[in-house]
Design an enzyme around this catalytic site. Structure first.
Site, short mmCIF file in Angstrom:
data_model
loop_
_atom_site.label_atom_id
_atom_site.label_comp_id
_atom_site.label_asym_id
_atom_site.label_seq_id
_atom_site.Cartn_x
_atom_site.Cartn_y
_atom_site.Cartn_z
N ASN A 169 0.80 -1.24 0.00
CA ASN A 169 0.00 0.00 0.00
C ASN A 169 0.83 1.29 0.00
OD1 ASN A 169 0.81 -0.28 2.65
ND2 ASN A 169 -1.15 0.31 3.54
N THR A 195 5.27 -7.80 -3.94
CA THR A 195 5.20 -8.14 -5.37
C THR A 195 4.50 -7.01 -6.13
OG1 THR A 195 5.28 -10.48 -4.96
CG2 THR A 195 4.26 -9.80 -7.04
N GLU A 265 5.17 -2.89 12.03
CA GLU A 265 3.90 -2.17 11.95
C GLU A 265 2.93 -3.10 11.27
OE1 GLU A 265 4.04 1.19 9.31
OE2 GLU A 265 1.86 1.28 9.28
N CYS A 299 -3.37 0.86 7.05
CA CYS A 299 -3.49 0.28 8.39
C CYS A 299 -4.05 1.31 9.36
CB CYS A 299 -2.16 -0.27 8.87
SG CYS A 299 -0.92 0.99 8.94
O1 G3P Z 1 -0.89 1.29 6.11
C1 G3P Z 1 0.27 1.91 6.43
C2 G3P Z 1 0.17 3.06 7.38
O2 G3P Z 1 1.44 3.37 7.79
C3 G3P Z 1 -0.66 4.21 6.93
O3 G3P Z 1 -0.05 5.42 6.86
O4 G3P Z 1 0.07 7.81 6.35
O5 G3P Z 1 -1.84 6.47 5.48
O6 G3P Z 1 -1.67 6.98 7.90
P1 G3P Z 1 -0.92 6.74 6.64
#
Ligand code: G3P
Length: 493
Positions: A169, A195, A265, A299
């Site tokens: 992502n 990938t 994470e 996330c």
């Molecule tokens: O999914 C990864 C996470 O680190 C999201 O980052 O910047 O979208 O809150 P952000």
């Protein structure tokens, strides 16, 4: 134009086959096996990446080890200069990298561009902050029973070879957030890209090299997580693992890895509690953005909203209205669309299955719910129970669930009973009440009156329980990628 810098990365067939960087050169694997990188936009093959062998991994790690012994002795100011040059390269190639990212992982133009520019800023920040990470000095006399004969010079030294595993992502940003701090602190990096995201990641590798990172200080090995993940993580030449990915994979790596430092994470599954005094309009906008940006594949996305019955009755229609107004689903290459596909057909089918299971178990689809190939409508559910699969496991898609609770204590109990603990949001017009509530919620970070988010990138970013181990954020990541090395001077009495 920028392509000329990246010619060594692939052959000239269509679709191109990309090479991996073995620490010496861009190479084809002796396995002769490749993996397709498929665009979520139209399912066409963008390129092929190498499936490297275990012996190629052994050689790459050995090169990384040898190179690190020289790299750690290069003055930090010089390492910082190389990183600043890398950030210039990232900025210079912003348009080119953005275009790859859109095709490779289906981000919108705005999201992809933001990822690239944020990455350049991050590299600069790491390079600057690295210069301020220092050890300390302690005198023995401060502890009872010791006199003035002992003094410790406590240096901060590099760890060695760091394995960096990045997710699909944010294939550039969540790679940079691992590679840049590792490099500035004198470590070498074995980089395992996702990938989908590998093509952008291979370009990123070349950018670091073009900026002056010596051969072997970064090696990039490609292959499926199930093919090479365990081998890499349990390799005796790896001194630390930094990983972003699902909680399931994180847990499985942590169980196998042995006694080396880790910085993980993992999944979020983040809740929002809305108190009765919250401004319903701004809260609704934050929920819509939090739930649906990058199709809920963050996330830090909001996955469920808790409130008393009258609060949810007021809020839900506004969230539906704002979703209709603000979220337009379609091919992100065309103007006007801000909700693209999820990463693959398999991911879309899994999300749709969970929506239908929730419906069958009594939840109501208030908005959306339909799937067409990789496109999932922004979906709002009501009457969801925490035990339903859509909520029990992080659902990496554009779905948000509403839950009515009898008391705010019940909301806290639901959050604290979850296996996840990345972030939570509290919406209220009373900041004092927000802080009090935040103190009762067991997660890494609580946001008051905002959706969950990682940035600004110098803030501490951490998950508890299944959401992660260790603390990221510029300064914290830099510290995590070093260890103390006390040298104790014993003065004669
Ligand atoms: O999914 C990864 C996470 O680190 C999201 O980052 O910047 O979208 O809150 P952000």
């Amino acid at each position: 134009m920028p392509k000329e810098y990246f010619v060594s990365l692939h052959d000239h067939k269509s679709p191109p086959t990309y090479r991996f960087f073995n620490g010496e050169k861009w190479a084809e694997s002796l396995t002769g096996k490749t993996i397709d990188v498929i665009s979520p936009l139209d399912n066409h093959i963008l390129g092929k990446i190498q499936l490297v062998s275990h012996s190629e991994i052994d050689q790459a790690i050995e090169r990384a080890h040898q190179a690190q012994l020289l790299w750690r002795d290069i003055p930090m100011i010089k390492r910082a200069q190389i990183l600043h040059l890398a950030s210039d390269w990232i900025r210079h190639h912003e348009h080119y990298l953005t275009t790859i990212l859109i095709k490779e992982i289906g981000k919108t133009l705005a999201e992809a561009k933001d990822e690239i520019l944020r990455s350049a800023d991050m590299v600069d920040y790491f390079a600057n902050e690295g210069l301020h990470i220092k050890g300390e000095e302690l005198s023995g006399e401060a502890f009872p029973g010791y006199d003035q004969t002992k003094m410790a010079i406590i240096e901060r030294v590099s760890l060695g070879v760091i394995l960096a595993i990045a997710p699909f992502n944010y294939p550039v940003n969540l790679s940079v957030s691992k590679i840049a701090p590792a490099l500035i602190m004198g470590n070498s990096v074995v980089f395992k890209p996702p990938t989908q995201g590998a093509i952008s990641s291979l370009h990123l590798t070349e950018i670091f090299r073009l900026a002056g990172v010596p051969d072997g200080v970064i090696v990039t090995v490609t292959g499926g997580g199930s093919d090479i993940g365990d081998y890499l993580c349990t390799h005796s030449g790896i001194d630390m693992v930094t990983f972003t990915g699902s909680s399931q994979v994180g847990k499985s790596i942590a169980e196998k890895i042995g006694m080396i430092p880790i910085l993980f994470e993992c999944g979020g599954n983040n809740p929002a509690i809305v108190l009765p005094d919250a401004d319903m309009h701004s809260t609704a906008v934050e929920i819509v953005k939090g739930a649906f940006s990058y199709s809920g594949q963050r996330c830090t996305a909001i996955k469920y909203v808790l409130g008393l019955s009258p609060t949810i009755d007021k809020l839900l229609p506004i969230v539906v209205k704002k979703t209709k107004e603000l979220i337009k689903m379609g091919d992100p290459r065309s103007e006007g669309y801000n909700l693209g596909p999820v990463i693959s057909n398999a991911a879309a089918e899994e999300i749709e299955k969970r929506i239908l299971m929730a419906k069958a178990a009594g939840a109501k689809i208030v908005y959306g719910g339909e799937q067409k190939e990789r496109y999932i409508e922004p979906t709002i559910l009501e009457g969801v129970k925490p035990s339903m699969e859509i909520l029990r496991i992080e659902t990496f898609g554009p779905v948000v669930s509403f839950i009515k609770v009898k008391s705010i204590d019940e909301a806290v109990k639901i959050i604290n009973g979850s296996n996840y603990g990345l972030q939570a949001s509290v919406f209220t017009s009373d900041e004092g009440a927000g802080i009090k509530l935040a103190q009762q919620i067991d997660v890494g970070t609580v946001q008051i009156n905002s959706k969950p988010q990682r940035g600004p990138d110098h803030f501490p970013f951490l998950g508890i329980k299944g959401s992660g181990i260790g603390v990221q954020g510029i300064h914290y990541t830099l510290e995590a990628m070093t260890r103390f090395k006390p040298i104790v001077l014993n003065k004669p009495q």
